[in-house]
Design an enzyme around this catalytic site. Structure first.
Site, mmCIF file in Angstrom:
data_model
loop_
_atom_site.group_PDB
_atom_site.id
_atom_site.type_symbol
_atom_site.label_atom_id
_atom_site.label_comp_id
_atom_site.label_asym_id
_atom_site.label_seq_id
_atom_site.Cartn_x
_atom_site.Cartn_y
_atom_site.Cartn_z
ATOM 1 N N CYS A 76 0.730 -1.370 0.363
ATOM 2 C CA CYS A 76 -0.052 -0.088 0.194
ATOM 3 C C CYS A 76 1.119 1.261 0.486
ATOM 4 C CB CYS A 76 -0.701 -0.338 1.137
ATOM 5 S SG CYS A 76 -1.780 1.348 1.096
ATOM 6 N N HIS A 178 -3.722 -5.029 -0.490
ATOM 7 C CA HIS A 178 -3.589 -5.423 1.169
ATOM 8 C C HIS A 178 -4.032 -6.731 0.690
ATOM 9 C CE1 HIS A 178 -2.899 -1.857 3.720
ATOM 10 N NE2 HIS A 178 -3.850 -1.436 2.595
ATOM 11 N N GLU A 180 -2.519 -9.199 3.457
ATOM 12 C CA GLU A 180 -3.059 -9.799 4.477
ATOM 13 C C GLU A 180 -4.558 -9.566 4.669
ATOM 14 O OE1 GLU A 180 -2.621 -4.975 5.464
ATOM 15 O OE2 GLU A 180 -1.556 -6.728 3.776
#
Length: 196
Positions: A76, A178, A180
């Protein structure tokens, strides 16, 4: 083992939780001396690129990051920091990639920030995207994008404009989304990075 570069820009809890879930060992990089303990690095980041760059400069880690020879992944704002310049804060960045980070134009069809799931299409073969079907969905939250350049774009996506969802140059990688927060495909990408 992955070293997460700590410079006070953004919440890393979701990232560390994902690495723990995947059984990937990690530790924190607070000083240049810490870099030697790790064989790959993640530069996380949430929020304002200009402010993040200022915080990174205050750590004294900038020359060491630019000199890294082991795999490094910016996520990001961490990816945006790898570029030469951001319109956010009119900021000079690490300049590992010559591309610029620009602001999306808002429209009724394309609200800013770009938030939610979007499809990502590989432009080149790379182990970072191994076992991830082309056109898979990843989770994005950002108001600024990295201008598309066929030389360094690893994967691209569209949101009012085609832009780089992932970049690659030598040992440096970046993802605008992202991983995750991107379910199984994001976890696959983090696992792939842990094996680069």
């Amino acid at each position: 083992m992955i070293g997460i570069i700590r410079y006070g820009a953004g919440n890393i809890f979701s990232l560390t939780a994902a690495l723990e879930r995947l059984g990937i060992d990690y530790g924190m990089v607070n000083t240049e001396a810490d870099l030697e303990q790790f064989d790959r690095y993640i530069i996380p980041g949430v929020g304002h690129a200009g402010a993040a760059m200022q915080k990174l400069q205050q750590t004294g880690l900038v020359p060491a990051i630019k000199a890294l020879k082991k795999p490094a992944l910016g996520i990001c704002v961490g990816m945006q920091l790898l570029t030469s310049y951001s319109e956010e804060g009119d900021s000079s960045l690490l300049n590992i990639f010559p591309e610029k980070t620009l602001k999306f134009s808002s429209s009724p069809e394309h609200k800013v920030p770009h938030t939610g799931w979007n499809r990502v299409f590989a432009e080149r073969e790379n182990p970072l995207f191994e076992n991830i079907p082309n056109g898979s969905h990843f989770y994005f939250v950002h108001s600024y994008f990295i201008e598309y350049d066929s030389v360094h774009t690893l994967a691209a996506t569209n949101y009012s404009i085609k832009f780089s969802a992932s970049i690659w140059r030598n040992n440096f990688y970046g993802v605008q989304f992202h991983p995750e927060k991107s379910g199984v495909h994001g976890e696959t990408l983090l696992t792939n990075f842990s094996k680069l």
